[in-house]
Design a protein around this motif. Sequence first.
Motif, PDB file in Angstrom:
ATOM      1  N   TRP A 172      33.149  35.031  41.001  1.00 49.38           N
ATOM      2  CA  TRP A 172      33.834  35.057  39.141  1.00 49.38           C
ATOM      3  C   TRP A 172      32.492  35.117  38.509  1.00 49.38           C
ATOM      4  O   TRP A 172      33.810  34.926  37.250  1.00 49.38           O
ATOM      5  N   SER A 173      31.678  35.345  38.133  1.00 46.35           N
ATOM      6  CA  SER A 173      31.107  36.187  37.112  1.00 46.35           C
ATOM      7  C   SER A 173      31.735  37.254  36.952  1.00 46.35           C
ATOM      8  O   SER A 173      31.708  37.804  35.823  1.00 46.35           O
ATOM      9  N   SER A 174      31.884  38.020  37.936  1.00 47.97           N
ATOM     10  CA  SER A 174      32.391  39.236  38.039  1.00 47.97           C
ATOM     11  C   SER A 174      34.106  39.392  37.324  1.00 47.97           C
ATOM     12  O   SER A 174      33.765  40.212  36.298  1.00 47.97           O
ATOM     13  N   LEU A 175      34.551  38.358  37.352  1.00 53.77           N
ATOM     14  CA  LEU A 175      36.007  38.244  36.816  1.00 53.77           C
ATOM     15  C   LEU A 175      36.176  38.029  35.717  1.00 53.77           C
ATOM     16  O   LEU A 175      36.288  38.762  34.955  1.00 53.77           O
ATOM     17  N   ALA A 176      34.559  37.420  34.766  1.00 55.77           N
ATOM     18  CA  ALA A 176      34.331  37.204  34.039  1.00 55.77           C
ATOM     19  C   ALA A 176      34.390  38.267  32.908  1.00 55.77           C
ATOM     20  O   ALA A 176      34.369  38.202  31.834  1.00 55.77           O
ATOM     21  N   ALA A 177      32.843  39.239  33.327  1.00 56.18           N
ATOM     22  CA  ALA A 177      32.818  40.082  32.796  1.00 56.18           C
ATOM     23  C   ALA A 177      34.258  41.345  32.701  1.00 56.18           C
ATOM     24  O   ALA A 177      34.230  41.881  31.423  1.00 56.18           O
ATOM     25  N   LEU A 178      34.628  41.310  33.891  1.00 62.02           N
ATOM     26  CA  LEU A 178      35.363  42.300  34.245  1.00 62.02           C
ATOM     27  C   LEU A 178      36.814  42.361  33.625  1.00 62.02           C
ATOM     28  O   LEU A 178      37.478  42.844  32.103  1.00 62.02           O
ATOM     29  N   LEU A 179      36.942  41.244  32.801  1.00 61.27           N
ATOM     30  CA  LEU A 179      38.364  40.109  31.916  1.00 61.27           C
ATOM     31  C   LEU A 179      38.340  40.766  30.309  1.00 61.27           C
ATOM     32  O   LEU A 179      38.730  40.997  29.851  1.00 61.27           O
ATOM     33  N   SER A 180      36.820  40.714  29.747  1.00 54.86           N
ATOM     34  CA  SER A 180      36.454  41.819  29.292  1.00 54.86           C
ATOM     35  C   SER A 180      36.167  42.649  29.259  1.00 54.86           C
ATOM     36  O   SER A 180      36.595  43.824  27.700  1.00 54.86           O
ATOM     37  N   LEU A 181      35.918  43.594  29.366  1.00 53.52           N
ATOM     38  CA  LEU A 181      35.422  45.336  30.293  1.00 53.52           C
ATOM     39  C   LEU A 181      36.527  45.613  30.310  1.00 53.52           C
ATOM     40  O   LEU A 181      37.113  46.146  29.710  1.00 53.52           O
ATOM     41  N   GLY A 182      38.088  44.792  30.678  1.00 52.16           N
ATOM     42  CA  GLY A 182      38.665  45.801  31.079  1.00 52.16           C
ATOM     43  C   GLY A 182      39.543  46.267  29.797  1.00 52.16           C
ATOM     44  O   GLY A 182      40.361  47.105  29.699  1.00 52.16           O
ATOM     45  N   LYS A 183      39.251  45.578  28.810  1.00 51.80           N
ATOM     46  CA  LYS A 183      39.708  45.599  26.598  1.00 51.80           C
ATOM     47  C   LYS A 183      39.139  47.421  27.004  1.00 51.80           C
ATOM     48  O   LYS A 183      39.501  47.958  25.775  1.00 51.80           O
ATOM     49  N   ARG A 184      38.222  47.790  27.148  1.00 47.50           N
ATOM     50  CA  ARG A 184      37.716  48.565  26.474  1.00 47.50           C
ATOM     51  C   ARG A 184      37.418  49.860  27.629  1.00 47.50           C
ATOM     52  O   ARG A 184      36.423  50.754  27.668  1.00 47.50           O
ATOM     53  N   LYS A 185      38.045  49.805  28.587  1.00 46.52           N
ATOM     54  CA  LYS A 185      37.712  50.445  30.138  1.00 46.52           C
ATOM     55  C   LYS A 185      36.141  50.620  30.374  1.00 46.52           C
ATOM     56  O   LYS A 185      35.929  51.560  30.806  1.00 46.52           O
ATOM     57  N   GLY A 186      35.247  49.986  30.106  1.00 49.30           N
ATOM     58  CA  GLY A 186      33.829  49.644  30.534  1.00 49.30           C
ATOM     59  C   GLY A 186      33.776  49.518  31.863  1.00 49.30           C
ATOM     60  O   GLY A 186      35.183  49.590  32.632  1.00 49.30           O
ATOM     61  N   ASN A 208      42.697  29.019  28.270  1.00 49.18           N
ATOM     62  CA  ASN A 208      44.010  29.110  27.985  1.00 49.18           C
ATOM     63  C   ASN A 208      44.889  29.929  28.066  1.00 49.18           C
ATOM     64  O   ASN A 208      45.518  30.975  28.774  1.00 49.18           O
ATOM     65  N   ASP A 209      43.868  31.325  27.094  1.00 55.20           N
ATOM     66  CA  ASP A 209      44.245  32.901  27.713  1.00 55.20           C
ATOM     67  C   ASP A 209      44.468  33.061  29.084  1.00 55.20           C
ATOM     68  O   ASP A 209      45.216  34.402  29.013  1.00 55.20           O
ATOM     69  N   TYR A 210      43.509  32.758  29.655  1.00 52.09           N
ATOM     70  CA  TYR A 210      43.641  33.094  31.274  1.00 52.09           C
ATOM     71  C   TYR A 210      43.944  32.505  32.550  1.00 52.09           C
ATOM     72  O   TYR A 210      43.580  32.118  33.274  1.00 52.09           O
ATOM     73  N   SER A 211      44.781  31.417  32.034  1.00 45.77           N
ATOM     74  CA  SER A 211      45.003  30.471  32.758  1.00 45.77           C
ATOM     75  C   SER A 211      45.842  30.898  34.200  1.00 45.77           C
ATOM     76  O   SER A 211      45.416  30.429  35.281  1.00 45.77           O
ATOM     77  N   VAL A 245      26.937  29.415  23.511  1.00 47.52           N
ATOM     78  CA  VAL A 245      28.145  30.311  22.318  1.00 47.52           C
ATOM     79  C   VAL A 245      28.760  29.967  20.887  1.00 47.52           C
ATOM     80  O   VAL A 245      28.605  31.789  20.614  1.00 47.52           O
ATOM     81  N   SER A 246      28.810  28.587  20.721  1.00 48.04           N
ATOM     82  CA  SER A 246      28.491  29.340  18.893  1.00 48.04           C
ATOM     83  C   SER A 246      27.479  29.597  18.448  1.00 48.04           C
ATOM     84  O   SER A 246      27.959  29.781  17.027  1.00 48.04           O
ATOM     85  N   LYS A 247      26.211  28.600  18.862  1.00 46.73           N
ATOM     86  CA  LYS A 247      24.837  29.187  18.199  1.00 46.73           C
ATOM     87  C   LYS A 247      24.915  30.765  18.341  1.00 46.73           C
ATOM     88  O   LYS A 247      24.328  31.115  17.099  1.00 46.73           O
ATOM     89  N   LEU A 248      24.702  31.440  19.270  1.00 46.16           N
ATOM     90  CA  LEU A 248      24.489  32.536  19.467  1.00 46.16           C
ATOM     91  C   LEU A 248      25.564  34.036  18.828  1.00 46.16           C
ATOM     92  O   LEU A 248      25.513  35.383  19.174  1.00 46.16           O
ATOM     93  N   PHE A 249      26.617  33.648  19.557  1.00 52.34           N
ATOM     94  CA  PHE A 249      28.159  34.335  19.286  1.00 52.34           C
ATOM     95  C   PHE A 249      28.763  34.195  17.811  1.00 52.34           C
ATOM     96  O   PHE A 249      28.943  34.563  18.013  1.00 52.34           O
ATOM     97  N   GLY A 250      28.823  32.545  17.791  1.00 53.41           N
ATOM     98  CA  GLY A 250      29.587  32.438  16.510  1.00 53.41           C
ATOM     99  C   GLY A 250      31.236  32.064  16.887  1.00 53.41           C
ATOM    100  O   GLY A 250      31.988  32.975  16.468  1.00 53.41           O
ATOM    101  N   ILE A 251      31.135  32.147  18.738  1.00 46.97           N
ATOM    102  CA  ILE A 251      32.486  31.548  18.419  1.00 46.97           C
ATOM    103  C   ILE A 251      32.773  30.603  19.293  1.00 46.97           C
ATOM    104  O   ILE A 251      31.718  30.280  19.781  1.00 46.97           O
ATOM    105  N   ASN A 252      33.653  29.863  19.053  1.00 47.38           N
ATOM    106  CA  ASN A 252      34.496  28.744  19.747  1.00 47.38           C
ATOM    107  C   ASN A 252      35.229  29.313  20.866  1.00 47.38           C
ATOM    108  O   ASN A 252      35.711  29.991  21.668  1.00 47.38           O
ATOM    109  N   ILE A 253      34.287  28.370  21.790  1.00 48.43           N
ATOM    110  CA  ILE A 253      35.697  29.093  23.934  1.00 48.43           C
ATOM    111  C   ILE A 253      36.295  28.184  23.973  1.00 48.43           C
ATOM    112  O   ILE A 253      36.797  28.393  25.139  1.00 48.43           O
ATOM    113  N   ASP A 254      37.012  27.650  23.209  1.00 49.34           N
ATOM    114  CA  ASP A 254      38.100  26.658  23.751  1.00 49.34           C
ATOM    115  C   ASP A 254      39.458  27.412  24.040  1.00 49.34           C
ATOM    116  O   ASP A 254      40.272  26.873  25.164  1.00 49.34           O
ATOM    117  N   SER A 255      39.356  28.466  23.913  1.00 53.97           N
ATOM    118  CA  SER A 255      40.439  29.310  23.775  1.00 53.97           C
ATOM    119  C   SER A 255      40.988  30.366  25.334  1.00 53.97           C
ATOM    120  O   SER A 255      41.430  30.394  25.859  1.00 53.97           O
TER     121      SER A 255
END
Length: 256
Positions: A123-137, A73-76, A60-70
């Motif tokens: 589970w994979s659906s949940l991961a995608a939907l947590l992001s898509l929901g922000k943009r009503k995708g 916690n964000d979705y605990s 994730v860091s190499k491809l997207f330049g993002i740290n996954i650590d949060s």
Amino acid sequence: MSEISRVLKTFIAYLKRPDLYPELGRKIVKNTVNRGNAFKGKEKTNSWAASKAVSQKEAVSKLFGINIDSFRNDYSEILKNSEQKEKACPIKMGGAGALELIYYACEFTNATHVIETGVAYGWSSLAALLSLGKRKGTLYSSDMPYLAQDGDQYVGYVVPENLKQYWKLFRFADKESLPKIFAENSTFDVLHYDSDKAYNGRLWAYNEVYKRLKKGGVFISDDIGDNSSYQDFCEKNNIETTVVEYEGKYIGVFIK
């Protein structure tokens, strides 16, 4: 349930669903004529994947330049509730995979249209939907009915109700579901593949979705060590892929 009982129950369930007859025919061929095809090139690809593999965090860091650590916690609270639902579910299906990889692929692309094959608990659906929901995708998912066990009502069980408004679930084999999905939407920001494990089934789906993936879109495939279909697909298309090792299995991911 014995293996014979499971096979018989599955066959009878297929007979009750004419809409699934095409997949029944393919399964009969796959388990007789093409039985050895499922593991074609497995040894070659596992050696190749092992030589390239990095952790989910590194990828994730190499491809997207993002740290996954949060993420955890964000979705605990959501993740905790979903874990409790999985434990309480009377049907056993596949567990959670590399959730951060899927979530941050959607964040990186600002995804509004995502396609996945294979749902199980969701589970994979949940991961995608947590992001898509922000943009009503919209998440378009393909998943076969669970014919050997009475588990249809539990598909996507861990997905919270408030996220289901962004989700379209197609309950057929990929060869029937994907054309239906493509009729609704023709281009996608992210693909997550986790369905038909056979060599030919994977290659067919990879090609169909790849040509509909936007430039800059993210292609993710689970369990690429099952056979050499993913490696062969990448080599044929001159794709430089990242390989993620996660819980003893390999995931392929690249940006188009």
